[in-house]
Design a protein around this motif. Structure first.
Motif, mmCIF file in Angstrom:
data_model
loop_
_atom_site.group_PDB
_atom_site.id
_atom_site.type_symbol
_atom_site.label_atom_id
_atom_site.label_comp_id
_atom_site.label_asym_id
_atom_site.label_seq_id
_atom_site.Cartn_x
_atom_site.Cartn_y
_atom_site.Cartn_z
ATOM 1 N N TRP A 319 59.847 33.110 44.719
ATOM 2 C CA TRP A 319 58.730 32.753 45.826
ATOM 3 C C TRP A 319 57.971 33.983 46.281
ATOM 4 O O TRP A 319 56.656 34.320 46.292
ATOM 5 C CB TRP A 319 59.017 31.640 47.097
ATOM 6 N N ASP A 320 58.970 34.802 46.787
ATOM 7 C CA ASP A 320 58.418 36.269 47.270
ATOM 8 C C ASP A 320 57.769 36.852 46.346
ATOM 9 O O ASP A 320 56.586 37.629 46.591
ATOM 10 C CB ASP A 320 59.554 36.912 47.774
ATOM 11 N N ALA A 321 58.419 36.907 45.201
ATOM 12 C CA ALA A 321 57.626 37.835 44.156
ATOM 13 C C ALA A 321 56.232 37.146 43.474
ATOM 14 O O ALA A 321 55.441 38.040 43.289
ATOM 15 C CB ALA A 321 58.657 37.809 42.724
ATOM 16 N N ALA A 322 56.117 35.732 43.701
ATOM 17 C CA ALA A 322 54.666 35.316 43.243
ATOM 18 C C ALA A 322 53.886 35.688 44.303
ATOM 19 O O ALA A 322 52.490 35.741 44.102
ATOM 20 C CB ALA A 322 55.155 33.635 43.200
ATOM 21 N N ASN A 323 54.294 35.753 45.553
ATOM 22 C CA ASN A 323 53.140 35.900 46.579
ATOM 23 C C ASN A 323 52.768 37.279 46.436
ATOM 24 O O ASN A 323 51.533 37.668 46.842
ATOM 25 C CB ASN A 323 53.743 35.601 48.001
ATOM 26 N N VAL A 324 53.635 38.322 45.923
ATOM 27 C CA VAL A 324 53.285 39.392 45.786
ATOM 28 C C VAL A 324 52.417 39.744 44.485
ATOM 29 O O VAL A 324 51.159 40.356 44.681
ATOM 30 C CB VAL A 324 54.453 40.647 45.561
ATOM 31 N N SER A 325 52.599 38.840 43.572
ATOM 32 C CA SER A 325 51.786 38.952 42.561
ATOM 33 C C SER A 325 50.424 38.519 42.696
ATOM 34 O O SER A 325 49.530 38.696 42.164
ATOM 35 C CB SER A 325 52.259 38.016 41.329
ATOM 36 N N ILE A 326 50.332 37.406 43.559
ATOM 37 C CA ILE A 326 49.084 36.698 44.081
ATOM 38 C C ILE A 326 48.059 37.979 44.456
ATOM 39 O O ILE A 326 47.064 38.231 44.242
ATOM 40 C CB ILE A 326 49.158 35.640 45.212
ATOM 41 N N ARG A 327 48.746 38.452 45.486
ATOM 42 C CA ARG A 327 48.016 40.054 46.230
ATOM 43 C C ARG A 327 47.574 40.854 45.130
ATOM 44 O O ARG A 327 46.492 41.483 45.485
ATOM 45 C CB ARG A 327 48.933 40.138 47.285
ATOM 46 N N TRP A 328 48.289 40.989 44.195
ATOM 47 C CA TRP A 328 47.748 41.938 43.029
ATOM 48 C C TRP A 328 46.557 41.643 42.720
ATOM 49 O O TRP A 328 45.585 42.454 42.435
ATOM 50 C CB TRP A 328 49.007 42.071 42.156
ATOM 51 N N TYR A 329 46.245 40.373 42.061
ATOM 52 C CA TYR A 329 45.195 39.796 41.650
ATOM 53 C C TYR A 329 44.202 39.932 42.571
ATOM 54 O O TYR A 329 43.023 40.090 42.242
ATOM 55 C CB TYR A 329 45.158 38.485 41.062
ATOM 56 N N GLU A 330 44.298 39.688 43.833
ATOM 57 C CA GLU A 330 43.552 39.763 45.059
ATOM 58 C C GLU A 330 42.758 41.214 45.372
ATOM 59 O O GLU A 330 41.665 41.429 45.931
ATOM 60 C CB GLU A 330 43.876 39.124 46.097
ATOM 61 N N ASP A 331 43.300 42.188 44.294
ATOM 62 C CA ASP A 331 42.648 43.392 44.425
ATOM 63 C C ASP A 331 42.117 44.077 42.992
ATOM 64 O O ASP A 331 42.547 45.343 42.728
ATOM 65 C CB ASP A 331 43.594 44.311 45.234
ATOM 66 N N MET A 332 42.021 42.947 42.229
ATOM 67 C CA MET A 332 41.720 43.460 40.936
ATOM 68 C C MET A 332 40.630 44.065 40.657
ATOM 69 O O MET A 332 40.590 45.058 39.704
ATOM 70 C CB MET A 332 41.904 42.294 39.789
ATOM 71 N N ASN A 333 39.462 44.194 41.474
ATOM 72 C CA ASN A 333 38.413 44.560 41.372
ATOM 73 C C ASN A 333 38.565 46.145 41.327
ATOM 74 O O ASN A 333 37.885 46.949 40.432
ATOM 75 C CB ASN A 333 37.317 44.366 42.354
ATOM 76 N N ARG A 334 39.226 46.723 42.423
ATOM 77 C CA ARG A 334 39.639 48.184 42.626
ATOM 78 C C ARG A 334 40.461 48.572 41.442
ATOM 79 O O ARG A 334 40.384 49.706 41.045
ATOM 80 C CB ARG A 334 40.487 48.294 43.871
ATOM 81 N N ARG A 335 41.592 47.811 41.188
ATOM 82 C CA ARG A 335 42.488 48.191 40.141
ATOM 83 C C ARG A 335 41.764 48.537 38.664
ATOM 84 O O ARG A 335 41.862 49.390 38.082
ATOM 85 C CB ARG A 335 43.429 47.172 40.037
ATOM 86 N N VAL A 336 40.846 47.675 38.190
ATOM 87 C CA VAL A 336 40.468 47.629 36.849
ATOM 88 C C VAL A 336 39.211 48.926 36.977
ATOM 89 O O VAL A 336 39.381 49.637 36.115
ATOM 90 C CB VAL A 336 39.589 46.553 36.606
ATOM 91 N N SER A 337 38.638 49.257 38.282
ATOM 92 C CA SER A 337 37.772 50.203 38.193
ATOM 93 C C SER A 337 38.601 51.540 38.393
ATOM 94 O O SER A 337 37.563 52.489 38.004
ATOM 95 C CB SER A 337 36.598 49.897 39.425
#
Length: 381
Positions: A319-337
């Motif tokens: 569950w903790d790992a999943a919630n970290v993963s959620i937040r990774w996607y919530e910053d994907m605009n910056r990451r991809v750019s």
């Protein structure tokens, strides 16, 4: 024991099978509000590790399900038109309805009764029961009506996603990130049968707003997503199955039971689809609850305590790992750019902290070497 199960998903069905096989004298009824052939979504995915647990605990169900699964030995991360394959990550997939149908038939052969098209809305409707299992999903009314007893928290995450399918078949689980003038679109896609794939689209909320999805009709939304991913779909259509934009609820319960009622599966806690563990967790819940009842006998409170004791460490870790993963996607605009394709793939693989550089080097030396060429400091680290 007279057992009433609310919800005919993988958790409830598999728990029923385990209990009935152990003691055919159990009277087990499953109540499902939908029809036998109704389902939402398309395919579900298992990691190799997820299937290992099933094989170790129940060889018969493993052998029953395996011939129906699509399998592949790697995943891929695509940064626009650059695709980075990552080895050492085996997965299998199956259509959600196909999985449920196989489990329906499995439990019915054991003598479990499934009541389809039966919408239970309060516990009194169930009548007398020694044990009530709430396996009715992430939006469980049993849980929501008893939140104080369960100590429930629900954290609605901001990203939007829509669960589609497509007739384009993909040879691995792939995450495709496409930059557009309104933001980054991510497609989670994988084959789940020879002629069909899941094609789940996720965007940050700002991207969803700028694209104007709030006012689009369903066919306009499909057309928009087909344009974004035209290079990936190769002319194949996106297919809807009552698909609509949603936000993901991160559900947690401090207490897992009260009186003779216990939560399992997504009713107990949700794990974001990006780690591919939802069905695995549901079936592992069923195994643990079965073992607790077998160990502790008719003392339900002791059984429930034992169930939580056995499951909590593993559940909390995922569950903790999943919630970290959620937040990774919530910053994907910056990451991809800002990240190169290699950096994005590496960042994705290490996002939860469960894989470090040594593990990446072991699983996929090519990805490790490509990242080291860009960041030689990681070698000393």
């Amino acid at each position: 024991m007279n057992i009433k199960i609310v919800g005919a998903g993988p958790a409830g069905l598999y728990f029923a099978a385990l209990m009935k096989k152990h003691d055919p004298r159990h009277r087990i009824d499953i109540f499902e509000r939908n029809s036998r052939d109704a389902t939402w979504g398309f395919g579900v995915v298992f990691s190799d590790r997820a299937l290992d647990f099933l094989r170790a605990d129940d060889e018969a169900i493993y052998e029953y399900l395996m011939p129906n699964l699509e399998t592949w030995s790697q995943i891929a991360i695509a940064h626009n038109d650059t695709r980075i394959g990552v080895s050492g990550n085996g997965f299998s997939s199956i259509g959600r309805l196909e999985l449920l149908t196989l489990l329906y038939e499995y439990v019915e052969r054991l003598g479990v009764k499934i009541h389809f098209n039966t919408n239970i809305t309060n516990l009194a409707q169930l009548g007398e029961a020694d044990l009530i299992v709430a396996a009715n999903g992430a939006f469980s009314w049993i849980r929501s009506e008893n939140e104080e007893k369960f100590g429930t928290t629900v954290d609605w995450r901001p990203n939007r996603f829509i669960w589609y399918g497509t007739s384009k078949t993909f040879n691995s689980l792939t995450l495709t990130f496409r930059e557009t003038d309104v933001g980054v679109f991510c497609a989670h896609h994988y084959r789940y049968k020879p002629d069909m794939s899941t094609f789940l689209v996720e965007v940050e909320e700002g991207t969803w707003e700028r694209a104007g999805f709030e006012t689009m009709a369903p066919d306009q939304t499909i057309n928009y997503c087909e344009r974004v991913f035209r290079n990936d779909l190769d002319g194949h259509p996106i297919i809807s199955n009552n698909s609509y934009w949603r936000k993901f609820p991160a559900v947690w319960n401090e207490r897992w039971s009260f009186d003779n009622v216990v939560l399992i599966g997504d009713a107990l806690r949700t794990a974001h689809f990006s780690i591919g563990s939802g069905t695995r967790l549901a079936m592992e819940d069923a195994i643990a609850l079965f073992r607790a009842l077998r160990e502790c006998g008719p003392d339900l409170q002791r059984s429930f305590s034992r169930f939580r004791e056995m499951r909590l460490p593993a559940v909390k870790k995922i569950w903790d790992a999943a919630n970290v993963s959620i937040r990774w996607y919530e910053d994907m605009n910056r990451r991809v750019s800002t990240l190169t394709p290699v950096e994005l793939a590496y960042d994705y693989m290490t996002r939860t902290g469960r894989l470090d550089h040594a593990e990446i080097r072991r699983c996929d030396p090519r990805l490790a070497a490509a990242y080291e060429a860009l960041h030689p400091e990681v070698i000393q680290g």
